[in-house]
Design an enzyme around this catalytic site. Structure first.
Site, PDB file in Angstrom:
ATOM      1  N   THR A 152       2.675  -9.372  24.915  1.00 21.44           N
ATOM      2  CA  THR A 152       3.170 -10.550  24.351  1.00 21.44           C
ATOM      3  C   THR A 152       4.718 -10.614  25.059  1.00 21.44           C
ATOM      4  OG1 THR A 152       4.465  -9.421  22.638  1.00 21.44           O
ATOM      5  CG2 THR A 152       2.655 -10.608  22.017  1.00 21.44           C
ATOM      6  N   ASP A 209       8.728   0.419  36.239  1.00 19.76           N
ATOM      7  CA  ASP A 209       9.154   0.790  34.867  1.00 19.76           C
ATOM      8  C   ASP A 209      10.110   1.912  34.911  1.00 19.76           C
ATOM      9  OD1 ASP A 209       7.460   0.292  32.024  1.00 19.76           O
ATOM     10  OD2 ASP A 209       8.978   1.845  32.242  1.00 19.76           O
ATOM     11  N   ARG A 228       8.636  -2.888  24.613  1.00 20.33           N
ATOM     12  CA  ARG A 228       8.449  -4.331  24.968  1.00 20.33           C
ATOM     13  C   ARG A 228       6.784  -4.414  24.875  1.00 20.33           C
ATOM     14  NH1 ARG A 228       9.472  -7.567  30.478  1.00 20.33           N
ATOM     15  NH2 ARG A 228       7.911  -5.946  31.177  1.00 20.33           N
ATOM     16  N   ASP A 245       9.392   4.900  32.496  1.00 18.00           N
ATOM     17  CA  ASP A 245       8.506   5.980  33.120  1.00 18.00           C
ATOM     18  C   ASP A 245       9.002   6.609  34.385  1.00 18.00           C
ATOM     19  OD1 ASP A 245       6.497   5.308  31.499  1.00 18.00           O
ATOM     20  OD2 ASP A 245       5.518   3.575  32.684  1.00 18.00           O
TER      21      ASP A 245
HETATM   22  O1  PRP Z   1      13.975  -7.825  29.143  1.00 18.93           O
HETATM   23  P1  PRP Z   1      12.719  -7.455  28.738  1.00 18.93           P
HETATM   24  O2  PRP Z   1      11.793  -8.493  28.965  1.00 18.93           O
HETATM   25  O3  PRP Z   1      12.687  -7.086  27.246  1.00 18.93           O
HETATM   26  O4  PRP Z   1      12.310  -5.998  29.441  1.00 18.93           O
HETATM   27  C1  PRP Z   1      13.546  -5.145  29.449  1.00 18.93           C
HETATM   28  C2  PRP Z   1      12.994  -3.879  28.626  1.00 18.93           C
HETATM   29  O5  PRP Z   1      11.743  -3.230  29.275  1.00 18.93           O
HETATM   30  C3  PRP Z   1      12.328  -1.845  29.519  1.00 18.93           C
HETATM   31  O6  PRP Z   1      11.728  -1.036  28.197  1.00 18.93           O
HETATM   32  P2  PRP Z   1      10.182  -0.531  27.864  1.00 18.93           P
HETATM   33  O7  PRP Z   1       9.640  -1.659  26.821  1.00 18.93           O
HETATM   34  O8  PRP Z   1       9.532  -0.454  29.049  1.00 18.93           O
HETATM   35  O9  PRP Z   1      10.379   0.648  27.079  1.00 18.93           O
HETATM   36  P3  PRP Z   1      10.694   2.125  27.485  1.00 18.93           P
HETATM   37  O10 PRP Z   1      12.456   2.025  28.228  1.00 18.93           O
HETATM   38  O11 PRP Z   1      10.575   2.877  26.334  1.00 18.93           O
HETATM   39  O12 PRP Z   1       9.937   2.336  28.649  1.00 18.93           O
HETATM   40  C4  PRP Z   1      13.581  -1.780  29.636  1.00 18.93           C
HETATM   41  O13 PRP Z   1      13.945  -0.607  29.471  1.00 18.93           O
HETATM   42  C5  PRP Z   1      14.200  -2.843  28.699  1.00 18.93           C
HETATM   43  O14 PRP Z   1      14.492  -2.171  27.546  1.00 18.93           O
HETATM   44  O1  URA Z   2      10.869  -4.438  35.907  1.00 26.23           O
HETATM   45  C1  URA Z   2      10.993  -4.116  34.705  1.00 26.23           C
HETATM   46  C2  URA Z   2      10.643  -4.891  33.666  1.00 26.23           C
HETATM   47  C3  URA Z   2      10.765  -4.335  32.291  1.00 26.23           C
HETATM   48  N1  URA Z   2      11.128  -3.124  32.079  1.00 26.23           N
HETATM   49  C4  URA Z   2      11.171  -2.267  33.329  1.00 26.23           C
HETATM   50  O2  URA Z   2      11.046  -0.941  33.275  1.00 26.23           O
HETATM   51  N2  URA Z   2      11.095  -2.631  34.589  1.00 26.23           N
HETATM   52 MG    MG Z   3       9.222   1.279  30.120  1.00 27.44          MG
END
Ligand code: PRP
Ligand code: URA
Ligand code: MG
Length: 209
Positions: A108, A200, A104, A203
């Site tokens: 944006t 997150d 994400r 993370d």
């Molecule tokens: O519903 P949304 O607003 O799209 O957010 C949710 C997304 O955000 C996080 O991923 P992230 O972008 O943090 O990637 P990661 O899993 O690599 O940390 C999570 O694991 C989802 O995939």
């Molecule tokens: O709360 C949140 C939103 C998006 N992605 C995450 O990992 N946590």
């Molecule tokens: Mg993430």
């Protein structure tokens, strides 16, 4: 309209509380996520069709039930979705595992695709997308789009924690996809994080922050 199923089993709710705590480290966070994934997987697979087969016990020949040839595919959204794979494949060892890589954009909040590898016979499988977090819904919608473009006909979405906004958005774009969640939280904050949420997820699983 698709269904939203809240898996409110006490064990799931207890373990989720432990995951939410800021003091829970990566090792415990991962283990709890695997355990919850198994418990959610039990609910998600509840309606798999059964058929009778002839077997022989040490005592007699008898008929007994087996899953009726339904093929499953598990698709984690990278990275955080990886934390839910072990629980699901422990329950269904024959499931194929596809991967969709999305992150994400922090400005944006739109999903950016960077990887996709799916089983070939995706149209014959019940596909289960897994990701701990459903926030704005952008990542889940993009993952469902990808699976449908590749021919998937039967898709379920499994998230640990969802924001009401994300659920509404997925239902708006994909109202044929049932959504399984362990909790529907209160809201999103100004940065698109779920409140109260658990931070997150990626993370916390991989210890990258
Ligand atoms: O519903 P949304 O607003 O799209 O957010 C949710 C997304 O955000 C996080 O991923 P992230 O972008 O943090 O990637 P990661 O899993 O690599 O940390 C999570 O694991 C989802 O995939
Ligand atoms: O709360 C949140 C939103 C998006 N992605 C995450 O990992 N946590
Ligand atoms: Mg993430």
């Amino acid at each position: 309209m698709s269904k939203v199923i809240v898996t409110d089993h006490p064990l799931i709710q207890h373990k989720l509380t432990l995951m939410r705590k800021v003091t829970t480290g990566s090792k415990d966070f991962r283990e709890l996520l695997t355990e919850i994934s198994m418990l959610m997987g039990y609910e998600v697979t509840r309606n798999l069709p059964l058929e009778e087969t002839e077997i022989e016990t040490p005592i007699v020949k008898t008929k007994s039930k087996v899953i009726a040839g339904k093929k499953l595919g598990i698709v984690p959204i990278l990275r955080a979705g990886l934390g839910m794979v072990e629980g699901f494949v422990t329950l269904v060892p024959s499931a194929r595992v596809g991967h969709v890589g999305l992150y994400r954009d922090p400005e944006t909040l739109k999903p950016v695709e960077y990887y996709c590898k799916l089983p070939q016979d995706i149209e014959e499988r019940e596909m289960i997308i897994v990701d701990p977090m459903l926030a704005t819904g952008g990542s889940a919608i993009a993952a469902i789009d990808v699976l449908k473009e590749k021919g998937a006909k039967n898709i379920k979405l499994v998230n640990l924690v969802a924001a009401p906004e994300g659920i509404a958005e997925v239902q708006k774009y994909h109202n044929d996809v049932d959504i399984y969640v362990a909790s529907i939280d209160e809201k999103l904050n100004d940065h698109g994080y779920i409140v109260p949420g658990l931070g997150d997820a990626g993370d916390r699983i991989f210890g990258t922050k």
